[in-house]
Design an enzyme around this catalytic site. Structure first.
Site, short mmCIF file in Angstrom:
data_model
loop_
_atom_site.label_atom_id
_atom_site.label_comp_id
_atom_site.label_asym_id
_atom_site.label_seq_id
_atom_site.Cartn_x
_atom_site.Cartn_y
_atom_site.Cartn_z
N SER A 12 0.71 -1.28 0.22
CA SER A 12 -0.13 0.20 0.15
C SER A 12 0.85 1.06 -0.01
O SER A 12 0.42 2.25 -0.72
CB SER A 12 -1.13 0.14 1.28
N ALA A 13 1.92 1.37 0.88
CA ALA A 13 2.78 2.52 1.03
C ALA A 13 3.95 2.46 -0.13
O ALA A 13 4.10 3.41 -0.71
CB ALA A 13 3.44 2.52 2.41
N GLU A 33 9.95 -6.20 -4.16
CA GLU A 33 8.69 -7.04 -3.67
C GLU A 33 8.80 -8.30 -3.23
O GLU A 33 9.30 -8.91 -4.59
CB GLU A 33 7.34 -6.43 -4.52
N ALA A 34 8.63 -8.84 -2.22
CA ALA A 34 8.85 -10.35 -2.09
C ALA A 34 7.80 -11.17 -2.60
O ALA A 34 8.51 -12.11 -3.25
CB ALA A 34 8.69 -10.42 -0.44
N HIS A 445 -5.40 -4.79 10.90
CA HIS A 445 -4.93 -3.60 10.83
C HIS A 445 -3.55 -3.24 11.84
O HIS A 445 -3.68 -2.50 12.47
CB HIS A 445 -6.02 -2.71 11.50
#
Length: 513
Positions: A12-13, A33-34, A445
């Site tokens: 997201s970030a 990115e994994a 969250h």
């Protein structure tokens, strides 16, 4: 090649940071990115693209440590480009003005609501609300559900809420009193609009931006206390002028710990050289504890297009100035498709359909932690969610379930339901808190494990701009830096945090060039 910036985590970030930083053609940006990198909307697997489905096919597979009752709780997090924004239920909620007040008090006035409002407006495309609160043309496109999309059961909750005296709110993401509202969705035409879709994909053509999927990061490399690049799990080392951790509330602290940033004694016990002794790394883990209040539903004549799309926000605790509980009513859905269907036997189900009130305490007092199991980047971190370690949280969720029960008994909703299935009529209102503690769940969250704060705050890990205390060339920008838990789903707050930190960092790097 030495990159100007390496961003660790394409979630997201991370997608926001890659897009905003690479907008300066003088900055070379590498995004790692994994999980897999799906470079176009057409490349997305159907279950990822489908906004009505929350898949677990691209997941880290994390689970929490067992609580006092032996419950190990799943901790789903997206392991793919777009991160959890590519697998969530698309609810798009801004942090409240009261949340930003708490952020400003902890991390400085730049995080106040009035100061952050222009960033919210810049990030979004939202043609439904007042222009003084909303923006058009931004990369984060939101749509509004209508009652027909949510089905008759969810629509009936709106009327029941009004009948019980709760305000009907036209615009959830505008300031104002809490109540019942339809929630904006990061989806359109049935397609989930992750930050990969909105921010990253439109700028992949930039020659100064490189994206690498299936790339697991071991740690950040340092020369003394200055970050100089990253080391991958394969052993490959990539140099950079600046490194940004955007791997989320669990993996950002795990990478920081493997890099020598954290509690000095804990690092020494694992044989990790200490770069910066910051005890707050991995501490203060906060999530919204939740409970699935499930009711047997009469089959709907009109099928819903979305499981969730509305919310009732209420103050349950004494002296709460805003709200501390959210209730997300679902559409009536086939029992076999419910994520929580396993919490109660479904044999001999009278209708084959259920409706859920997803009840959450959104101002929890309980705290957990993230620690390393070992130095191996392939090993999952040790996640202690700490749910209900403060008994007040269970009482707040119980207050929300009591309200959900009242809603279920109120026409026109009562006529669409048959009976309560979970926890069931044998559990009285007085016994709800104990039943909730024994069936822990959460809102997915996780946040605040590398939280912002000043140098005098012993628990703070980063400053008001996301820069890690005690080192140079390392920034954190994701939900882990939240200085306080917002009252809402954390996707939009994580994005706006990335927006602000990206702006500060881009200006700083450009000036230094």
């Amino acid at each position: 090649m030495t990159y100007d910036v390496i961003v660790i985590g394409g979630g997201s970030a991370g997608c926001v940071l890659a897009a905003r930083l690479s907008a300066d053609p003088a900055l070379s940006v590498l995004l790692l990115e994994a999980g897999p990198d799906f470079a176009t909307l057409e490349d997305l697997p159907p279950e990822v693209a489908d906004a009505s489905y929350a898949p677990f096919t691209h997941d880290w597979g994390y689970r929490s440590v067992a609580d006092e009752f032996g419950n190990e709780v799943p901790v789903p997090r997206g392991r793919l480009i777009g991160g959890s924004s590519a697998v969530n239920v698309c609810v798009a909620m801004r942090a409240r003005p009261s949340d930003h007040q708490a952020w400003a008090e902890a991390a400085g006035p730049a995080w106040g609501y009035e100061q952050m409002l222009p960033l919210y407006q810049e990030m979004e495309h939202y043609p439904y609300g007042e222009p003084k609160y909303h923006g058009l043309g931004g990369p984060y496109r939101m749509t509004m559900p209508v009652a027909e999309d949510l089905g008759p059961h969810a629509a009936a909750v709106r009327q029941a809420s009004a009948d019980l005296g709760h305000p009907l709110v036209d615009d959830f993401n505008a300031p104002g009193a809490p109540g019942f509202a339809y929630t904006p969705l990061s989806a359109a035409d049935g397609v989930r609009l992750s930050t990969a879709v909105g921010y990253l994909n439109p700028v992949r053509h930039r020659p100064n931006l490189e994206v690498r999927g299936e790339t697991l990061v071991d740690r950040v490399l340092f020369d003394g206390t200055r970050a100089t690049g990253v080391r991958l799990a394969t052993g490959e080392e990539i140099p950079a002028r600046h490194v940004v951790l955007s791997a989320g509330a669990y993996n950002s602290p795990a990478i920081a710990l493997r890099s020598g940033i954290g509690d000095g004694a804990d690092l020494a016990a694992l044989g990790i050289d200490v770069v910066a002794d910051l005890p707050g790394v991995g501490r203060n883990l906060t999530d919204h504890p939740a409970y699935w209040n499930i009711h047997v539903a009469k089959p709907p004549q009109d099928l819903a297009k979305s499981m969730f799309g509305s919310v009732l926000s209420v103050a349950v605790g004494e002296g709460e100035p805003d709200y501390d509980v959210q209730i997300l009513p679902s559409a009536a859905v086939p029992t076999a498709g419910l994520p929580a269907a396993f919490v109660s036997p479904t044999e001999n189900h009278p209708t084959g359909w259920d409706m859920v009130f997803f009840v959450s305490c959104v101002q929890p007092r309980s705290r957990g932690s993230v620690r390393l199991a070992s130095r191996d980047p392939e090993d999952a971190p040790v996640i202690d969610l700490g749910l209900y370690t403060d008994a007040d949280d269970a009482e707040l969720v119980a207050g929300g379930v009591r309200l959900a029960r009242r809603l279920a008994r109120t026409e026109p909703l009562a006529d669409l339901l048959v009976a309560e299935r979970v926890p069931g009529p044998d559990v009285s209102d007085e016994d709800l808190a104990e039943a909730i503690r024994r069936a822990p769940a959460h809102y997915n969250h996780g946040s605040s494990t590398m939280r912002m704060g000043g140098p005098d705050d012993p628990a703070a890990v980063v400053d008001a701009d996301g820069a890690v205390h005690g080192v140079q060339g390392l920034t954190v920008a994701d939900a882990s830096v939240f200085p306080a838990m917002p009252r809402v789903a954390t996707n939009v707050p994580a994005i706006v945090v990335a927006e602000r930190i990206a702006g500060v960092l881009r200006e700083r790097l450009t000036t230094d060039n």
